[in-house]
Each structure stands twice: as C-alpha cells, then as structure tokens.
Enzyme design. Structure first.
Site, mmCIF file in Angstrom:
data_model
loop_
_atom_site.group_PDB
_atom_site.id
_atom_site.type_symbol
_atom_site.label_atom_id
_atom_site.label_comp_id
_atom_site.label_asym_id
_atom_site.label_seq_id
_atom_site.Cartn_x
_atom_site.Cartn_y
_atom_site.Cartn_z
ATOM 1 C CE1 TYR A 1 -2.277 3.260 2.545
ATOM 2 C CE2 TYR A 1 -3.831 2.355 0.961
ATOM 3 C CZ TYR A 1 -3.466 3.335 1.860
ATOM 4 O OH TYR A 1 -4.295 4.420 2.059
ATOM 5 C CB THR B 1 -3.328 11.273 10.653
ATOM 6 O OG1 THR B 1 -2.730 10.303 11.514
ATOM 7 C CG2 THR B 1 -4.558 11.862 11.314
ATOM 8 C CD1 TRP C 1 -7.263 -8.428 18.980
ATOM 9 C CD2 TRP C 1 -7.522 -7.631 16.907
ATOM 10 N NE1 TRP C 1 -8.313 -9.093 18.405
ATOM 11 C CE2 TRP C 1 -8.471 -8.635 17.130
ATOM 12 C CE3 TRP C 1 -7.485 -6.986 15.655
ATOM 13 C CZ2 TRP C 1 -9.401 -9.013 16.148
ATOM 14 C CZ3 TRP C 1 -8.397 -7.355 14.671
ATOM 15 C CH2 TRP C 1 -9.353 -8.362 14.934
ATOM 16 N NE ARG D 1 -1.290 3.491 14.168
ATOM 17 C CZ ARG D 1 -0.196 2.862 14.571
ATOM 18 N NH1 ARG D 1 0.667 3.478 15.396
ATOM 19 N NH2 ARG D 1 0.078 1.639 14.158
HETATM 20 O O1 GFB Z 1 -6.039 1.252 12.160
HETATM 21 P P1 GFB Z 1 -5.047 0.137 12.246
HETATM 22 O O2 GFB Z 1 -5.513 -1.223 11.907
HETATM 23 O O3 GFB Z 1 -3.845 0.419 11.280
HETATM 24 O O4 GFB Z 1 -4.435 0.172 13.729
HETATM 25 P P2 GFB Z 1 -2.482 1.234 11.457
HETATM 26 C C1 GFB Z 1 -3.636 -0.918 14.156
HETATM 27 C C2 GFB Z 1 -3.188 -0.707 15.594
HETATM 28 O O5 GFB Z 1 -4.326 -0.807 16.476
HETATM 29 C C3 GFB Z 1 -2.248 -1.824 15.985
HETATM 30 C C4 GFB Z 1 -4.190 -1.977 17.293
HETATM 31 O O6 GFB Z 1 -1.399 -1.363 17.013
HETATM 32 C C5 GFB Z 1 -3.212 -2.863 16.526
HETATM 33 O O7 GFB Z 1 -2.573 -3.787 17.415
HETATM 34 N N1 GFB Z 1 -5.528 -2.581 17.473
HETATM 35 C C6 GFB Z 1 -6.082 -2.866 18.663
HETATM 36 C C7 GFB Z 1 -6.391 -2.904 16.497
HETATM 37 N N2 GFB Z 1 -7.301 -3.415 18.507
HETATM 38 C C8 GFB Z 1 -7.524 -3.438 17.146
HETATM 39 C C9 GFB Z 1 -8.628 -3.851 16.354
HETATM 40 O O8 GFB Z 1 -9.662 -4.327 16.847
HETATM 41 N N3 GFB Z 1 -8.520 -3.683 15.002
HETATM 42 C C10 GFB Z 1 -7.394 -3.156 14.421
HETATM 43 N N4 GFB Z 1 -7.357 -3.011 13.073
HETATM 44 N N5 GFB Z 1 -6.304 -2.768 15.146
HETATM 45 C C11 GFB Z 1 -2.792 1.363 8.878
HETATM 46 C C12 GFB Z 1 -2.092 0.940 7.600
HETATM 47 O O9 GFB Z 1 -1.908 1.196 9.964
HETATM 48 O O10 GFB Z 1 -3.124 2.730 8.852
HETATM 49 C C13 GFB Z 1 -2.998 1.188 6.434
HETATM 50 O O11 GFB Z 1 -1.736 -0.429 7.663
HETATM 51 C C14 GFB Z 1 -3.671 2.549 6.483
HETATM 52 O O12 GFB Z 1 -2.225 1.066 5.245
HETATM 53 C C15 GFB Z 1 -4.114 2.961 7.874
HETATM 54 O O13 GFB Z 1 -2.808 3.502 5.976
HETATM 55 C C16 GFB Z 1 -4.477 4.433 7.938
HETATM 56 O O14 GFB Z 1 -2.750 2.635 11.866
HETATM 57 O O15 GFB Z 1 -1.534 0.440 12.269
#
Ligand code: GFB
Length: 250
Positions: A72, A100, A137, A144
């Site tokens: 990505y 963001t 998780w 963030r």
């Molecule tokens: O939004 P997210 O999935 O993406 O956040 P990123 C991931 C973070 O949240 C990790 C924690 O630290 C996960 O361990 N987390 C905790 C969880 N509980 C959960 C849950 O229930 N679901 C999810 N998804 N995470 C993405 C990029 O990174 O940011 C993409 O991979 C995209 O490409 C997006 O740009 C904006 O912020 O880590």
C-alpha cells in the site's frame, strides 16, 4: 483499496497492484479529459518506518515503509511521483493530501479488515450485547493521531478550492493530540458506556509503533482551523454505529 493493519499484512501484493492501477487509470483519464484539478489521498502510514519525528511532507521517499503495509505504502508514494510528472510534462494541477488515521460514521466496521477505531467500536458493541470482555489487539502501546471524517471533509473542500501546490500536504491533528491505542480504546469504552473487562491480546501484532506527523504546513495555511475534540468525535461515531447497526458496513 484500503484496510487496517491486519488486512494489509495479509494482502500486500493486492494493495500494491490494485492501487497502482487505480492511480494510473484515474490520473490518466483525468488528464485525457482535461480535468483541471485532482486531489489524491496518501496516508501518514506510508512514511519511512525508520525516521525522525515529527514526520513532515518532505520525508515521503526517505526510506522503506513499515513492513506490514509496504504494498500500500509504495503504491501511494507513486501518486506523488505521478503528480509531479503530470505537472512537469502537462502542467496539470494534480496534487495529494496525506490524512492521518481517519474515522467516523459510514466507516468499514469489519472487525478483521477495518481500522482500529471502527473495529474496537464494533467489538465493544458485541461485548456489551453478549456480556463478554473487550479484546484490544496488541499491547495498546502504539500511538496514533486520529482525524474525524467530518473535519477531513471540511479540509478537503479547502484543498480543492485553495491549495495550489503539487507537493502533498498532511491533514492531521497536532502532535500533541496523539493518543495510545489503549487511550483510544478507553475513549470508546466511555462513549459506549461499556462496563465489562478490557483485555489486551498481545499475540496480535502492534504494527507500527508510531508515525507522528507534523501539521505545521496546514497550520501555516489555516492557523485557526478547529478539529472536533477526539472524545466528542468518538461519541458521535459510536452513537451513529449503535443507531445504524443493521445497515453499517461490517
Ligand atoms: O487502524 P489500524 O488497523 O492500522 O491500527 P495502522 C492498528 C493498531 O491498532 C495496531 C491496534 O497497534 C493494533 O494492534 N488494534 C487494537 C487494532 N485493537 C484493534 C482492532 O480491533 N482492530 C485493528 N485493526 N487494530 C494502517 C495501515 O496502519 O493505517 C494502512 O496499515 C492505512 O495502510 C491505515 O494507511 C491508515 O494505523 O496500524
């Protein structure tokens, strides 16, 4: 094609191919049909993983992105390259914004593939209904910056009308508004009135620890722009999800 950390980790090839095809088809069709301005979306997750902080717009290509979403990230970086090429070769005003992490109503609340806030909102709803604990998780330690979709929409209108640079611009709350995943989970728990237990499933990846971005370029243009307070934005999103559970994307 977008997704949360866990979807990116599973499908880096698809994220690269689909987004590169979208980039070229949209930008070249816009060029061929004389579209006067195009604003594409990058993301603060595409910056180099090993970097100094705060990250700013000049750092996009300064090193490899985090391994979890390299497909990505590289595809999105190519938009910046293509925008510069359309500007140089055809004088096109094709530019990009770098939001963001976005959240809000009408999001993808799918627990496996969605982003962290909608995933946690959906999981909290189910934990409340089933009387179970809420699984966050990872460790909850990663940090963030979150932007409410309504704030991003207002900024998008401004970029469309007023922003004249080919260079991208970060659209984010300030560094001081960065929160940990644990704090974000606690905001959701408060907004939903969840009384159950919070457990941290450290068998799941944390992904990137932080990607702290500077919004000083945005502040130079819009020093007085007011972001919706995080807890209020979370509350509005949770209320919408509960009221629209049946038709929400999940
Ligand atoms: O939004 P997210 O999935 O993406 O956040 P990123 C991931 C973070 O949240 C990790 C924690 O630290 C996960 O361990 N987390 C905790 C969880 N509980 C959960 C849950 O229930 N679901 C999810 N998804 N995470 C993405 C990029 O990174 O940011 C993409 O991979 C995209 O490409 C997006 O740009 C904006 O912020 O880590």
């Amino acid at each position: 094609m977008v997704g949360g950390l866990f979807r990116n980790m599973k499908y880096n090839l698809d994220f690269w191919r689909k987004n590169v095809h979208i980039n070229d088809n949209v930008l070249h069709s816009a060029h061929e049909h004389g579209v006067t301005k195009v604003i594409s979306c990058l993301s603060t997750c595409i910056f180099p993983d090993k970097t100094t902080y705060p990250i700013d717009e000049t750092m996009i290509h300064n090193g490899p992105p985090h391994s979890s979403n390299f497909g990505y990230s590289y595809a999105k970086r190519m938009i910046d390259v293509q925008n510069r090429a359309y500007s140089e070769q055809h004088g096109r005003m094709f530019t990009a914004v770098i939001p963001t992490n976005v959240f809000g109503m009408h999001d993808n609340f799918n627990i496996e593939d969605g982003h962290v806030l909608p995933g946690l909102i959906h999981k909290t709803y189910l934990a409340q209904r089933n009387g179970t604990s809420l699984a966050v998780w990872g460790s909850g330690k990663p940090r963030r910056q979150f932007i409410f979709s309504l704030d991003l929409a207002r900024l998008f209108i401004w970029v469309l009308r007023e922003y004249k640079e080919i260079e991208p611009i970060i659209l984010s709350v300030g560094e001081e508004d960065e929160v940990s995943i644990k704090e974000a989970a606690e905001s959701i728990v408060a907004a939903m009135g969840f009384k159950g237990e919070l457990v941290f499933d450290t068998s799941k990846s944390d992904g990137q620890y932080k990607k702290t971005a500077s919004n000083s370029k945005l502040r130079k243009y819009l020093p007085d722009f007011q972001f919706t307070p995080f807890s209020q934005a979370v509350k509005e999103t949770c209320d919408w999800f509960v009221a629209n559970y049946d038709q929400a994307r999940k």
